[in-house]
Design an enzyme around this catalytic site. Structure first.
Site, PDB file in Angstrom:
ATOM      1  N   CYS A 104       9.745 -28.969 -53.745  1.00 54.85           N
ATOM      2  CA  CYS A 104       9.600 -28.206 -52.887  1.00 54.85           C
ATOM      3  C   CYS A 104       8.041 -29.296 -52.002  1.00 54.85           C
ATOM      4  O   CYS A 104       7.762 -30.412 -52.330  1.00 54.85           O
ATOM      5  CB  CYS A 104       8.933 -27.042 -53.305  1.00 54.85           C
ATOM      6  SG  CYS A 104       7.399 -27.207 -54.448  1.00 54.85           S
ATOM      7  N   CYS A 107       5.286 -30.634 -54.349  1.00 50.50           N
ATOM      8  CA  CYS A 107       5.707 -31.753 -54.976  1.00 50.50           C
ATOM      9  C   CYS A 107       5.584 -32.885 -53.884  1.00 50.50           C
ATOM     10  O   CYS A 107       4.627 -33.875 -54.372  1.00 50.50           O
ATOM     11  CB  CYS A 107       7.150 -31.906 -55.320  1.00 50.50           C
ATOM     12  SG  CYS A 107       7.688 -30.550 -56.384  1.00 50.50           S
ATOM     13  N   ASP A 503      11.123 -53.137 -16.796  1.00 62.08           N
ATOM     14  CA  ASP A 503      10.684 -54.417 -16.499  1.00 62.08           C
ATOM     15  C   ASP A 503      11.929 -55.144 -15.991  1.00 62.08           C
ATOM     16  O   ASP A 503      13.081 -54.707 -16.279  1.00 62.08           O
ATOM     17  CB  ASP A 503      10.106 -55.200 -17.825  1.00 62.08           C
ATOM     18  CG  ASP A 503       9.854 -56.216 -17.460  1.00 62.08           C
ATOM     19  OD1 ASP A 503       9.371 -56.852 -16.683  1.00 62.08           O
ATOM     20  OD2 ASP A 503      10.387 -57.446 -18.529  1.00 62.08           O
ATOM     21  N   ASP A 690      10.589 -55.849 -22.513  1.00 62.58           N
ATOM     22  CA  ASP A 690      10.820 -56.909 -23.457  1.00 62.58           C
ATOM     23  C   ASP A 690       9.781 -57.951 -23.055  1.00 62.58           C
ATOM     24  O   ASP A 690       9.639 -58.449 -22.252  1.00 62.58           O
ATOM     25  CB  ASP A 690      12.096 -57.428 -22.965  1.00 62.58           C
ATOM     26  CG  ASP A 690      12.701 -58.740 -23.756  1.00 62.58           C
ATOM     27  OD1 ASP A 690      12.767 -58.392 -24.945  1.00 62.58           O
ATOM     28  OD2 ASP A 690      12.959 -59.866 -23.119  1.00 62.58           O
ATOM     29  N   ASP A 694       4.900 -57.125 -22.277  1.00 62.95           N
ATOM     30  CA  ASP A 694       5.088 -55.503 -22.157  1.00 62.95           C
ATOM     31  C   ASP A 694       4.488 -54.694 -23.276  1.00 62.95           C
ATOM     32  O   ASP A 694       4.472 -53.585 -23.263  1.00 62.95           O
ATOM     33  CB  ASP A 694       6.490 -55.330 -22.082  1.00 62.95           C
ATOM     34  CG  ASP A 694       7.190 -56.149 -20.898  1.00 62.95           C
ATOM     35  OD1 ASP A 694       6.644 -55.942 -19.952  1.00 62.95           O
ATOM     36  OD2 ASP A 694       8.486 -56.427 -21.052  1.00 62.95           O
TER      37      ASP A 694
END
Length: 815
Positions: A104, A107, A503, A690, A694
């Site tokens: 649960c 835990c 980009d 990329d 960036d």
């Protein structure tokens, strides 16, 4: 000689009986030393005494002696850790652990606290869906075996994540759940047969002796249902009540336990009504809902494990001119391995001999195999289709690309999205409301079965299940298509995105530049200028740097200026390559240079004595870029193109792809300012980029994508990583996010509406316990089934190809 008593905590022999004692589970227990006695006292004082009751079938017996040396200490071996741990940062290692014995939320909390309180543990989080812990630690302060020991000390077990062991544990958990469901179902059917004559006896034809016999028989048949089948409910409720934080198990345990106790008392005293049939059927329906939840949770978890489940565990290693089979984690960089046709690669590497086709769909989602020849890079987990390949290993074990992607997804799964946290808070509040209403309804009506009906009918199970299963399933579905969800909030934010900023270089274009023209502006010849450019660009991972591949001059002290270019020293003088403004600062004003074609990208080269050369570079848009942009516009997103490239090249690409808003010559800070301006207008901005430049922009956007070929820093800051670099996945991911969040909202609406209706009906006595159980089970059943709809071919998976190219409304410009 009599055998020495065993320590109640650790199981070691007690040399001095009676010296160290402490009360546990209502009795005085003996311990082997002051340390075990102190630990036991701390566990009891912290409200976790139930650990001793759940660690074995007989809670009154001492613990079994732990096996410490062979298994836990073996994980401290660097060669063993290479299989499952990775250096995630300087002075930091991280790994994923399988946790055993989790039942649960209590835990999960206990295991997190046990790990976080250890000196040297930097981070620890446990995922509810996968039942796994993600841990980062400082190896200079703590050993890995101590992490395992801390988990074992609080009554659970742990081991490094291994797909085979995970599958074994899942099978064992399913088997236990089915056995409990079987016992409850069998008991319910048998008890119903004994109750049926009483329901039909309207004229008093059933003798008193027969009725008493049927009551005792029903009690005998219902007792195994309560003891065995209801075990998880009572264990979970006990933990919750000890911490005064009732959860999903508390109302069920109270309702079922009270009903059984009242019926048992009526059987013993021979007066009052019994409802053993309703109780057994109630348990059967509740366990049916729990079993369905278990199946859905495991299915969602398996969708995230696909990368590691398919990785081979052995490899054919070249030793003394022969290939011998070894464990895959024993491979090291530089080893040479043989990969037969039809086998998956056990490590990342480079092909040295052979030609074949490799299926990389496991990593990229792309269905078409790729041709491989000597010099081609190959990745672990991919499938060699046609001919044997001899491969030189570059990365193995936890350092492979597949393992890195798996860690990325695991990290996102272990985090708690806002929706899940909100659902937990509402479910916790609802539990208190249910308990209060059940008490008041029972007192007001004078009928305890009304209280039982309230406790069962309005259990917040459906509310707690509304988000986690759907979001985990969506993450697994994306991973199967080559999109890794790196941050848990990504789906929720992307579903509400209004604008997408992209980009240019390496994102909308292939990022495979080639030099098409060199204009010399100084006295140096072209070969020398190219060699100087190669020397400068050798320190860069920017896509532009790939165009300069050849003989390089020995440039020293190279520094990267994001968005501008690179600077270094050659023979004691400074040299630069990059934008015109960047080089002008060093070389001064330049003579007039002819303007390039619109689509060309221009790179300048200069030193302290003046301008040296101008390189015109050409790049091509990615395949499917125009169709993907059209689909994004059709989805209602406003598109913006921001790039540090020459404005003419940026505007030409934007026109070609149908992007209305474009700006070139933008530095990283300009891109970030543009995003902040859109956010200031109340827009939700998604960024696709990329490269290193960036990274701050990706972090500043509301939600972000990084291309799989991009720089690691960009991927670490992104919410999604496009593993296959396919722009076609952008509209599909947007569609998947919107579908997932729509299903989550449906689940929330259903769960809240059901509880709002069931609570007053049960409190008024209009529905009994049996009907309440049917309603509660049906509610959970509907929520889980609806969540699993996320996995069915998400809307938009292929629809983008037929999308119109018109934009729904004009996009704001930056001018």
């Amino acid at each position: 000689m009599p055998q020495a008593a065993a320590c109640f905590h650790c199981g070691l022999p007690v040399a001095d009986a009676g010296r160290w004692q402490s009360p546990v589970l209502g009795a005085l227990r003996g311990f082997c030393c002051a340390g075990c006695a102190a630990v036991a006292s701390a566990i009891v004082a912290g409200g976790f005494e139930q650990y001793y009751a759940t660690r074995s079938h007989d809670a009154t017996r001492p613990a079994a002696r732990p096996v410490a040396a062979a298994d836990a200490a073996a994980y401290d071996d660097p060669l063993a850790q290479a299989q499952f741990a990775v250096a995630s940062a300087p002075g930091e290692r991280s790994a994923t652990l399988i946790l055993e014995g989790i039942r649960c939320a209590a835990c999960l909390w206990l295991n997190e606290q046990a790990l976080r309180r250890l000196p040297g543990v930097l981070r620890a989080s446990v995922d509810y869906t996968t039942r796994r812990a993600r841990v980062a630690w400082d190896p200079a302060c703590i050993r890995f075996s101590e992490l395992i020991g801390a988990i074992r000390a609080v009554g659970y077990d742990a081991c490094p994540y291994d797909p085979q062991r995970q599958e074994h544990l899942e099978r064992a958990e399913r088997r236990k759940a089915l056995w409990r469901l079987f016992v409850a179902g069998l008991g319910a059917m048998q008890v119903m047969m004994y109750a049926f004559p009483a329901y039909l006896d309207e004229g008093g034809g059933l003798s008193r002796e027969a009725e008493t016999l049927m009551r005792w028989a029903s009690l005998a048949l219902t007792t195994p249902v309560m003891v065995f089948a209801c075990g998880p409910f009572f264990a979970g409720a006990w933990r919750e009540l000890r911490r005064l934080r009732p959860g999903m198990d508390t109302p069920i345990a109270l309702g079922v336990g009270a009903g059984f106790a009242a019926s048992a008392w009526a059987t013993v005293t021979g007066s009052g009504a019994v409802y053993f049939d309703s109780i057994a059927m109630l348990v059967f329906l509740l366990l049916g809902a729990r079993t369905l939840e278990l199946a859905a949770r495991q299915r969602a978890a398996r969708s995230l494990d696909r990368l590691l489940r398919w990785a081979p565990s052995t490899a054919l290693l070249l030793k003394d001119k022969n290939f011998v089979r070894v464990q895959a984690h024993e491979l090291a960089a530089g080893d040479r391995i043989l990969v037969p046709a039809g086998d998956r690669l056990p490590a990342d590497g480079v092909v040295e001999e052979g030609r074949s086709s490799v299926d990389e769909s496991l990593l990229t989602g792309e269905p078409l195999p790729l041709a491989k020849a000597p010099g081609s890079a190959v990745a672990a987990g991919t499938l060699n289709l046609e001919q044997p390949l001899q491969v030189r290993v570059e990365r193995a074990g936890a350092r492979t690309r597949a393992a890195a992607i798996a860690r990325l997804v695991e990290h996102a799964a272990a985090a708690r999205p806002r929706l899940v946290a909100a659902a937990d808070r509402i479910a916790h509040a609802l539990t208190w409301v249910v308990l209060a209403v059940a008490l008041l309804a029972g007192l007001h009506s004078g009928d305890g079965w009304v209280a039982v009906a309230v406790l069962v009918a309005t259990c917040p199970c459906a509310l707690a299940l509304a988000a986690p299963v759907a979001l985990t399933q969506a993450a697994g579905n994306l991973l199967a298509r080559g999109v890794a969800l790196a941050r848990s909030q990504g789906l929720e934010t992307l579903a509400g995105a209004t604008d997408m900023v992209l980009d240019k270089t390496g994102t909308l274009t292939e990022g495979r530049f080639r030099v098409v023209r060199v204009a010399l502006t100084g006295s140096a010849n072209e070969d020398w200028c190219r060699a100087l450019a190669c020397g400068l660009e050798s320190a860069s991972r920017h896509p532009l740097a790939r165009a300069f591949d050849g003989e390089a001059l020995p440039v020293r002290d190279i520094r990267n200026h994001p968005g501008l270019g690179l600077e270094g020293t050659l023979d004691g003088r400074r040299v630069r390559i990059g934008s015109a403004d960047f080089c002008r600062e060093l070389a001064g004003a330049a003579a007039r240079i002819d303007e390039p074609a619109e689509a060309m990208t221009r790179v300048f080269l200069a030193d302290e004595r003046g301008w040296l050369a101008v390189f015109d570079l050409e790049d091509q848009p990615r395949e499917g870029a125009r169709e993907a942009m059209a689909a994004l516009r059709a989805a209602g997103l406003h598109l913006h193109l921001l790039s540090g490239d020459r404005p003419g090249a940026v505007e030409a690409l934007a026109s070609r792809l149908g992007i209305a808003s474009a700006r070139g010559g933008a530095l990283p800070e300009d891109k970030l300012a543009a995003i902040e301006r859109l956010q200031g207008e109340g827009r939700v901005v998604a960024m696709v980029g990329d490269g290193l430049n960036d990274a701050p922009v990706l972090a500043g956007a509301d939600v972000s994508f990084a291309m799989g070929s991009g720089a690691d820093a960009a991927q670490c800051r992104a919410d999604f990583v496009l593993l296959g670099n396919s722009l076609e996945e952008l509209p599909r991911t947007v569609a998947q996010a919107r579908r997932a969040m729509r299903i989550v909202r449906q689940n929330f609406a259903w769960a809240l509406a059901y509880n709002a209706l069931a609570l007053p009906l049960a409190a008024a006595g209009w529905i009994g316990p049996w009907e309440a159980a049917v309603g509660m089970a049906a509610s959970s059943f509907i929520v889980v089934l609806n969540a699993l709809r996320v996995a069915r071919g998400a809307a938009g998976t292929h629809a983008w190809k037929a999308s119109p190219s018109s934009s729904p409304s004009p996009s704001p410009s930056y001018s």
